[in-house]
Design a protein around this motif. Structure first.
Motif, PDB file in Angstrom:
ATOM      1  N   PHE A 189       0.943  -1.091   0.073  1.00 22.77           N
ATOM      2  CA  PHE A 189       0.118   0.005  -0.079  1.00 22.77           C
ATOM      3  C   PHE A 189       0.850   1.158  -0.143  1.00 22.77           C
ATOM      4  O   PHE A 189       0.501   2.350  -0.765  1.00 22.77           O
ATOM      5  CB  PHE A 189      -0.948  -0.143   1.292  1.00 22.77           C
ATOM      6  N   VAL A 190       1.799   1.265   0.871  1.00 23.87           N
ATOM      7  CA  VAL A 190       2.754   2.478   0.999  1.00 23.87           C
ATOM      8  C   VAL A 190       3.677   2.671  -0.493  1.00 23.87           C
ATOM      9  O   VAL A 190       3.718   3.718  -0.914  1.00 23.87           O
ATOM     10  CB  VAL A 190       3.652   2.285   2.205  1.00 23.87           C
ATOM     11  N   ALA A 191       3.991   1.567  -0.971  1.00 25.59           N
ATOM     12  CA  ALA A 191       4.728   1.625  -2.292  1.00 25.59           C
ATOM     13  C   ALA A 191       3.695   2.104  -3.446  1.00 25.59           C
ATOM     14  O   ALA A 191       4.401   3.069  -4.176  1.00 25.59           O
ATOM     15  CB  ALA A 191       5.137   0.357  -2.592  1.00 25.59           C
ATOM     16  N   ILE A 192       2.706   1.960  -3.506  1.00 25.06           N
ATOM     17  CA  ILE A 192       1.430   2.324  -4.467  1.00 25.06           C
ATOM     18  C   ILE A 192       1.468   3.818  -4.073  1.00 25.06           C
ATOM     19  O   ILE A 192       1.381   4.551  -5.102  1.00 25.06           O
ATOM     20  CB  ILE A 192       0.468   1.309  -4.469  1.00 25.06           C
ATOM     21  N   ILE A 193       1.037   4.119  -3.058  1.00 29.17           N
ATOM     22  CA  ILE A 193       0.795   5.620  -2.670  1.00 29.17           C
ATOM     23  C   ILE A 193       2.161   6.463  -3.063  1.00 29.17           C
ATOM     24  O   ILE A 193       1.845   7.410  -3.661  1.00 29.17           O
ATOM     25  CB  ILE A 193       0.502   5.670  -1.117  1.00 29.17           C
ATOM     26  N   LEU A 194       3.459   6.066  -2.953  1.00 27.51           N
ATOM     27  CA  LEU A 194       4.390   6.666  -3.134  1.00 27.51           C
ATOM     28  C   LEU A 194       4.718   6.782  -4.648  1.00 27.51           C
ATOM     29  O   LEU A 194       4.993   7.973  -5.336  1.00 27.51           O
ATOM     30  CB  LEU A 194       5.726   6.103  -2.617  1.00 27.51           C
ATOM     31  N   LEU A 195       4.382   5.784  -5.124  1.00 27.50           N
ATOM     32  CA  LEU A 195       4.290   5.733  -6.843  1.00 27.50           C
ATOM     33  C   LEU A 195       3.401   6.805  -7.440  1.00 27.50           C
ATOM     34  O   LEU A 195       3.606   7.546  -8.243  1.00 27.50           O
ATOM     35  CB  LEU A 195       4.248   4.250  -7.387  1.00 27.50           C
ATOM     36  N   LEU A 196       2.186   6.499  -6.509  1.00 29.82           N
ATOM     37  CA  LEU A 196       1.235   7.674  -7.311  1.00 29.82           C
ATOM     38  C   LEU A 196       1.512   9.235  -6.976  1.00 29.82           C
ATOM     39  O   LEU A 196       1.211   9.947  -7.789  1.00 29.82           O
ATOM     40  CB  LEU A 196      -0.102   7.475  -6.671  1.00 29.82           C
ATOM     41  N   LEU A 197       2.173   9.432  -5.865  1.00 26.20           N
ATOM     42  CA  LEU A 197       2.628  10.781  -5.656  1.00 26.20           C
ATOM     43  C   LEU A 197       3.744  11.221  -6.695  1.00 26.20           C
ATOM     44  O   LEU A 197       3.888  12.367  -7.171  1.00 26.20           O
ATOM     45  CB  LEU A 197       3.301  10.896  -4.121  1.00 26.20           C
ATOM     46  N   VAL A 198       4.513  10.354  -6.954  1.00 27.33           N
ATOM     47  CA  VAL A 198       5.711  10.582  -7.998  1.00 27.33           C
ATOM     48  C   VAL A 198       5.188  10.742  -9.295  1.00 27.33           C
ATOM     49  O   VAL A 198       5.479  11.821  -9.933  1.00 27.33           O
ATOM     50  CB  VAL A 198       6.796   9.473  -8.062  1.00 27.33           C
ATOM     51  N   VAL A 199       4.297   9.991  -9.522  1.00 32.79           N
ATOM     52  CA  VAL A 199       3.463  10.308 -10.794  1.00 32.79           C
ATOM     53  C   VAL A 199       2.682  11.747 -10.964  1.00 32.79           C
ATOM     54  O   VAL A 199       2.750  12.503 -11.855  1.00 32.79           O
ATOM     55  CB  VAL A 199       2.646   9.163 -11.143  1.00 32.79           C
ATOM     56  N   ALA A 200       1.978  12.008  -9.971  1.00 34.08           N
ATOM     57  CA  ALA A 200       1.316  13.216  -9.767  1.00 34.08           C
ATOM     58  C   ALA A 200       2.273  14.429  -9.889  1.00 34.08           C
ATOM     59  O   ALA A 200       1.826  15.449 -10.575  1.00 34.08           O
ATOM     60  CB  ALA A 200       0.471  13.155  -8.495  1.00 34.08           C
ATOM     61  N   VAL A 201       3.491  14.282  -9.258  1.00 32.95           N
ATOM     62  CA  VAL A 201       4.384  15.682  -9.271  1.00 32.95           C
ATOM     63  C   VAL A 201       4.813  15.454 -10.720  1.00 32.95           C
ATOM     64  O   VAL A 201       5.076  16.680 -11.162  1.00 32.95           O
ATOM     65  CB  VAL A 201       5.666  15.136  -8.350  1.00 32.95           C
ATOM     66  N   LEU A 202       5.238  14.423 -11.222  1.00 30.26           N
ATOM     67  CA  LEU A 202       5.654  14.529 -12.804  1.00 30.26           C
ATOM     68  C   LEU A 202       4.463  15.155 -13.749  1.00 30.26           C
ATOM     69  O   LEU A 202       5.049  16.051 -14.435  1.00 30.26           O
ATOM     70  CB  LEU A 202       5.884  13.226 -13.247  1.00 30.26           C
ATOM     71  N   ILE A 203       3.250  14.798 -13.610  1.00 32.46           N
ATOM     72  CA  ILE A 203       2.168  15.153 -14.206  1.00 32.46           C
ATOM     73  C   ILE A 203       2.141  16.878 -14.009  1.00 32.46           C
ATOM     74  O   ILE A 203       1.735  17.597 -14.963  1.00 32.46           O
ATOM     75  CB  ILE A 203       0.952  14.453 -14.090  1.00 32.46           C
ATOM     76  N   SER A 204       2.074  17.227 -12.980  1.00 37.75           N
ATOM     77  CA  SER A 204       1.969  18.394 -12.510  1.00 37.75           C
ATOM     78  C   SER A 204       3.009  19.401 -13.136  1.00 37.75           C
ATOM     79  O   SER A 204       2.743  20.481 -13.435  1.00 37.75           O
ATOM     80  CB  SER A 204       1.746  18.873 -11.073  1.00 37.75           C
ATOM     81  N   GLY A 205       4.219  18.835 -13.182  1.00 39.69           N
ATOM     82  CA  GLY A 205       5.439  19.594 -13.594  1.00 39.69           C
ATOM     83  C   GLY A 205       5.331  19.808 -14.939  1.00 39.69           C
ATOM     84  O   GLY A 205       5.609  20.768 -15.439  1.00 39.69           O
ATOM     85  N   PHE A 206       4.866  18.816 -15.745  1.00 39.64           N
ATOM     86  CA  PHE A 206       4.477  18.984 -17.262  1.00 39.64           C
ATOM     87  C   PHE A 206       3.367  19.823 -17.422  1.00 39.64           C
ATOM     88  O   PHE A 206       3.495  20.897 -18.382  1.00 39.64           O
ATOM     89  CB  PHE A 206       4.460  17.673 -17.985  1.00 39.64           C
ATOM     90  N   PHE A 207       2.471  19.876 -16.735  1.00 48.01           N
ATOM     91  CA  PHE A 207       1.287  20.433 -16.754  1.00 48.01           C
ATOM     92  C   PHE A 207       1.479  22.084 -16.405  1.00 48.01           C
ATOM     93  O   PHE A 207       1.058  22.969 -17.433  1.00 48.01           O
ATOM     94  CB  PHE A 207       0.163  20.389 -15.991  1.00 48.01           C
ATOM     95  N   PHE A 208       2.203  22.507 -15.557  1.00 52.46           N
ATOM     96  CA  PHE A 208       2.546  23.686 -15.231  1.00 52.46           C
ATOM     97  C   PHE A 208       4.217  24.155 -16.081  1.00 52.46           C
ATOM     98  O   PHE A 208       4.464  25.332 -15.690  1.00 52.46           O
ATOM     99  CB  PHE A 208       2.639  24.147 -13.938  1.00 52.46           C
TER     100      PHE A 208
END
Length: 50
Positions: free
Chosen positions: A28-47
């Motif tokens: 569960f912790v590994a999946i949450i961390l992976l989702l957070l990394v993906v969210a940061v990458l997506i927001s970085g490309f978006f902004f």
């Protein structure tokens, strides 16, 4: 000091156990961390930070 305790070991100096709860929680912790990394990458490309 042992990192992981097997079910049949009679030790008290361990950090994690080899049981269902530890495996479920670590997954569960590994999946949450992976989702957070993906969210940061997506927001970085978006902004256009990257």
């Amino acid at each position: 000091m042992s990192l992981i305790k097997d079910k049949n070991e009679d030790r008290k100096d361990y950090i994690l156990q080899k049981d269902k709860t530890t495996k479920l929680t670590s997954g569960f912790v590994a999946i949450i961390l992976l989702l957070l990394v993906v969210a940061v990458l997506i927001s970085g490309f978006f902004f256009k930070w990257f």
